[in-house]
Scaffold this motif. Structure first.
Motif, PDB file in Angstrom:
ATOM      1  N   VAL A   5       0.835  -1.203   0.000  1.00  0.00           N
ATOM      2  CA  VAL A   5       0.000   0.000   0.000  1.00  0.00           C
ATOM      3  C   VAL A   5       0.871   1.254   0.000  1.00  0.00           C
ATOM      4  O   VAL A   5       0.622   2.207  -0.745  1.00  0.00           O
ATOM      5  N   LEU A   6       1.890   1.264   0.829  1.00  0.00           N
ATOM      6  CA  LEU A   6       2.755   2.425   0.904  1.00  0.00           C
ATOM      7  C   LEU A   6       3.464   2.681  -0.416  1.00  0.00           C
ATOM      8  O   LEU A   6       3.499   3.811  -0.919  1.00  0.00           O
ATOM      9  N   SER A   7       4.012   1.626  -1.019  1.00  0.00           N
ATOM     10  CA  SER A   7       4.713   1.794  -2.289  1.00  0.00           C
ATOM     11  C   SER A   7       3.762   2.287  -3.370  1.00  0.00           C
ATOM     12  O   SER A   7       4.116   3.114  -4.210  1.00  0.00           O
ATOM     13  N   ASP A   8       2.529   1.769  -3.365  1.00  0.00           N
ATOM     14  CA  ASP A   8       1.522   2.193  -4.336  1.00  0.00           C
ATOM     15  C   ASP A   8       1.244   3.684  -4.205  1.00  0.00           C
ATOM     16  O   ASP A   8       1.186   4.433  -5.181  1.00  0.00           O
ATOM     17  N   TRP A   9       1.069   4.094  -2.955  1.00  0.00           N
ATOM     18  CA  TRP A   9       0.750   5.503  -2.682  1.00  0.00           C
ATOM     19  C   TRP A   9       1.905   6.410  -3.087  1.00  0.00           C
ATOM     20  O   TRP A   9       1.703   7.461  -3.692  1.00  0.00           O
ATOM     21  N   LEU A  10       3.111   5.997  -2.780  1.00  0.00           N
ATOM     22  CA  LEU A  10       4.285   6.792  -3.160  1.00  0.00           C
ATOM     23  C   LEU A  10       4.424   6.879  -4.670  1.00  0.00           C
ATOM     24  O   LEU A  10       4.704   7.945  -5.224  1.00  0.00           O
ATOM     25  N   ALA A  11       4.230   5.758  -5.349  1.00  0.00           N
ATOM     26  CA  ALA A  11       4.376   5.726  -6.804  1.00  0.00           C
ATOM     27  C   ALA A  11       3.403   6.680  -7.483  1.00  0.00           C
ATOM     28  O   ALA A  11       3.721   7.305  -8.502  1.00  0.00           O
ATOM     29  N   GLN A  12       2.179   6.804  -6.914  1.00  0.00           N
ATOM     30  CA  GLN A  12       1.182   7.692  -7.500  1.00  0.00           C
ATOM     31  C   GLN A  12       1.551   9.161  -7.337  1.00  0.00           C
ATOM     32  O   GLN A  12       1.105  10.012  -8.115  1.00  0.00           O
ATOM     33  N   ARG A  28       9.818  14.000   1.670  1.00  0.00           N
ATOM     34  CA  ARG A  28       8.644  14.749   2.130  1.00  0.00           C
ATOM     35  C   ARG A  28       7.437  13.821   2.314  1.00  0.00           C
ATOM     36  O   ARG A  28       6.707  13.932   3.301  1.00  0.00           O
ATOM     37  N   LEU A  29       7.244  12.908   1.373  1.00  0.00           N
ATOM     38  CA  LEU A  29       6.081  12.030   1.458  1.00  0.00           C
ATOM     39  C   LEU A  29       6.170  11.080   2.645  1.00  0.00           C
ATOM     40  O   LEU A  29       5.173  10.823   3.337  1.00  0.00           O
ATOM     41  N   SER A 127      -3.178  14.023   2.223  1.00  0.00           N
ATOM     42  CA  SER A 127      -2.655  14.831   1.119  1.00  0.00           C
ATOM     43  C   SER A 127      -1.972  16.069   1.651  1.00  0.00           C
ATOM     44  O   SER A 127      -2.484  16.747   2.526  1.00  0.00           O
ATOM     45  N   SER A 128      -0.779  16.360   1.068  1.00  0.00           N
ATOM     46  CA  SER A 128      -0.025  17.531   1.528  1.00  0.00           C
ATOM     47  C   SER A 128      -0.588  18.830   0.976  1.00  0.00           C
ATOM     48  O   SER A 128      -0.152  19.902   1.354  1.00  0.00           O
ATOM     49  N   SER A 129      -1.590  18.699   0.072  1.00  0.00           N
ATOM     50  CA  SER A 129      -2.099  19.922  -0.550  1.00  0.00           C
ATOM     51  C   SER A 129      -3.223  20.570   0.244  1.00  0.00           C
ATOM     52  O   SER A 129      -3.701  21.635  -0.130  1.00  0.00           O
ATOM     53  N   SER A 130      -3.669  19.939   1.358  1.00  0.00           N
ATOM     54  CA  SER A 130      -4.798  20.515   2.083  1.00  0.00           C
ATOM     55  C   SER A 130      -4.560  20.546   3.588  1.00  0.00           C
ATOM     56  O   SER A 130      -5.280  19.902   4.343  1.00  0.00           O
ATOM     57  N   PRO A 131      -3.508  21.260   4.048  1.00  0.00           N
ATOM     58  CA  PRO A 131      -3.294  21.364   5.494  1.00  0.00           C
ATOM     59  C   PRO A 131      -4.362  22.235   6.130  1.00  0.00           C
ATOM     60  O   PRO A 131      -4.994  23.050   5.483  1.00  0.00           O
TER      61      PRO A 131
END
Length: 524
Positions: A5-12, A28-29, A127-131
């Motif tokens: 799951v982690l690798s999938d999320w990072l790859a995306q 950062r991720l 998501s880092s885009s919505s702090p």
């Protein structure tokens, strides 16, 4: 092996086309996943080899990210067990997204929160885009983060085989103590205040005499600006001679400390490959003139080659035609074995394009923190003013003592003694390496300076070897870390011999060799 799951999320989320280094994105991720507690304390993260394979990136990149996360306290590494999210994460992270607000309903479920790469709640990281807009962020600036991410400074600064460190135990302490006592007994108030622009006049005169005689540098005392060392000298030069966005050529590989100075300067650093004659710009490079060039012509760091006369003349003529500045770092120029020290590049300059920098960190002792620049006459007053304005220098007592130390001949005598000593230690190290490995691991760059480079077989992970050596209390530096693209760099080890007593070199090398053998199967 299936993608976690982690690798999938990072790859995306890794964007190979946005110009941001993969290293920074991955760092950062993973930080984000830990701070949002989607990777809870105790979770095992995938091995560097596995994650690199699943993401299609270099293993060295993943290894560097993990090492940085260890330094920052996000994860801990246990030899033979793997890498785990640290237990020391604070209860509340200021600026981290809310756990509930960051949930992703359609994310796959995690069968086991401790499985490598599987997120604790079965959700992907926030998501880092919505702090949250109601929380303050306490992040480093972009250039600050870049500096820390690429930092090469070691916690160890002494012992076998720390590169670039002289034998400070051989420093003539009695002479220095005599000068120290003399100046304190006859204390002058002007030596306890801020330094005048450019530094103490007596030291500038002593340096001018020494540099003219020993390094063929053409200068007057007024052209010399006293600094705290190479880092400050380069920082001052780039501040006064360039603007953010300007291009500077650096040798590839080059000294990590100067590279860090350039990273926070706002300049665009363009790595230029070196060959047997020194920095070797290609036709494409020459078609795009830089604002500055940073070179080590007398002893390329870290590989040790000497810039040929033809290459020196080419660079000087190119700089003259295109009005480029050349910063000459005269690294380890005093320590050559079997030949006389080479004349400076600055001594060949007839158009005033070279800024010459040096220091006493290797010739005397690093803690002295005295260096210098030699600038063209037309720039001398500006550099002196800027140095006083930016740094508010002091250390005038030290400068006065050093000036007399040089004038009385102690400096040149010390260099002669140390050149002989270091030459002997260099040969002892070469003999130990030859006895253990024969010609299998050749050494390069060993005829000058305070270190040599031992080449490792292609494809070897020199960072793993260095880490294995450190576990055995031996300090070496991986050669790949000095290149702009470590994952594509040749593999090798920087081995410093200057600060290792003669009788300890062979036993220490055998300990290093044990680490090499344990890491590289072909030598086991």
């Amino acid at each position: 092996m299936r993608t976690s799951v982690l690798s999938d999320w990072l790859a995306q989320r890794l964007d190979r086309g946005n110009g941001q280094p993969i290293y920074r994105q991955l760092h950062r991720l993973l930080q984000q996943a830990i701070l949002s507690r989607e990777l809870p304390a105790g979770s095992k993260v995938p091995s560097s080899r596995l994650l690199a394979q699943e993401l299609g990136i270099g293993r060295n990149t993943v290894t560097q990210v993990y090492e940085q996360l260890v330094l920052e306290g996000y994860v801990s590494s246990a030899t033979g067990r793997g890498t785990f999210v640290a237990d020391s994460a604070p209860d509340e992270i200021v600026g981290a997204p809310d756990a509930e607000a960051s949930s992703t309903p359609d994310a796959p479920n995690a069968a086991d929160a401790r499985e490598p790469g599987v997120l604790a709640s079965g959700r992907t990281p926030a998501s880092s885009s919505s702090p949250s807009p109601h929380r303050a962020t306490r992040a480093l600036s972009t250039r600050g983060a870049r500096l820390i991410a690429g930092a090469g400074v070691s916690k160890r600064q002494w012992g076998a085989f720390m590169p670039g460190v002289p034998d400070v135990t051989k420093f003539p302490a009695r002479v220095w103590s005599r000068l120290h006592n003399k100046y304190w007994r006859r204390l002058r108030p002007d030596l306890l205040t801020y330094a005048p622009g450019g530094g103490l006049a007596a030291l500038r005169h002593a340096l001018a005499d020494y540099l003219r005689t020993s390094r063929s540098v053409r200068c007057t005392p007024e052209q010399i600006i006293v600094t705290t060392g190479i880092h400050q000298s380069v920082d001052l030069a780039v501040r006064l001679l360039s603007d953010p966005g300007d291009v500077i050529w650096t040798e590839d590989p080059c000294y990590w400390g100067v590279r860090s100075v350039l990273h926070v300067s706002g300049l665009q650093s363009r790595p230029i490959a070196v060959d047997d004659e020194g920095i070797a710009p290609s036709p494409d490079d020459l078609a795009q003139p830089p604002k500055l060039m940073l070179v080590t012509p007398s002893h390329q760091y870290p590989l040790g080659m000497v810039m040929s006369l033809a290459r020196r003349r080419m660079l000087l003529e190119y700089a003259r035609q295109h009005q480029c500045w050349i910063i000459e770092d005269d690294y380890d120029s005093e320590f050559r074995y079997g030949s006389r020290p080479l004349a400076s590049l600055q001594g060949l300059d007839t158009s005033g394009q070279v800024i010459y920098v040096g220091s006493f960190g290797k010739t005397l002792f690093p803690g002295l923190r005295i260096g210098y620049l030699v600038v063209p006459e037309a720039l001398a007053e500006s550099f002196a003013t800027a140095s006083a304005e930016l740094y508010r220098e002091g250390q005038l007592l030290q400068q006065a003592m050093l000036a007399e130390f040089i004038a009385e001949g102690h400096f040149t005598s010390h260099i002669r003694r140390m050149r002989t000593l270091y030459g002997q230690r260099r040969q002892t190290l070469l003999d130990a390496a030859s006895q253990r490995y024969g010609d299998a691991l050749p050494a390069v760059g060993g005829d000058a300076g305070l270190h040599l480079v031992m080449q490792l077989p292609d494809g070897s992970d020199d960072r793993r070897v260095a880490a294995a050596a450190l576990e055995r209390n031996i300090v070496v530096r991986p050669l790949s870390g000095y290149y702009a693209q470590p994952s594509l760099a040749p593999s090798g080890l920087l081995i410093g011999y200057a600060c290792v007593p003669d009788e300890e070199i062979a036993p220490a090398f055998n300990t290093l060799a044990d680490a090499i053998d344990a890491t590289l199967p072909q030598f086991a």
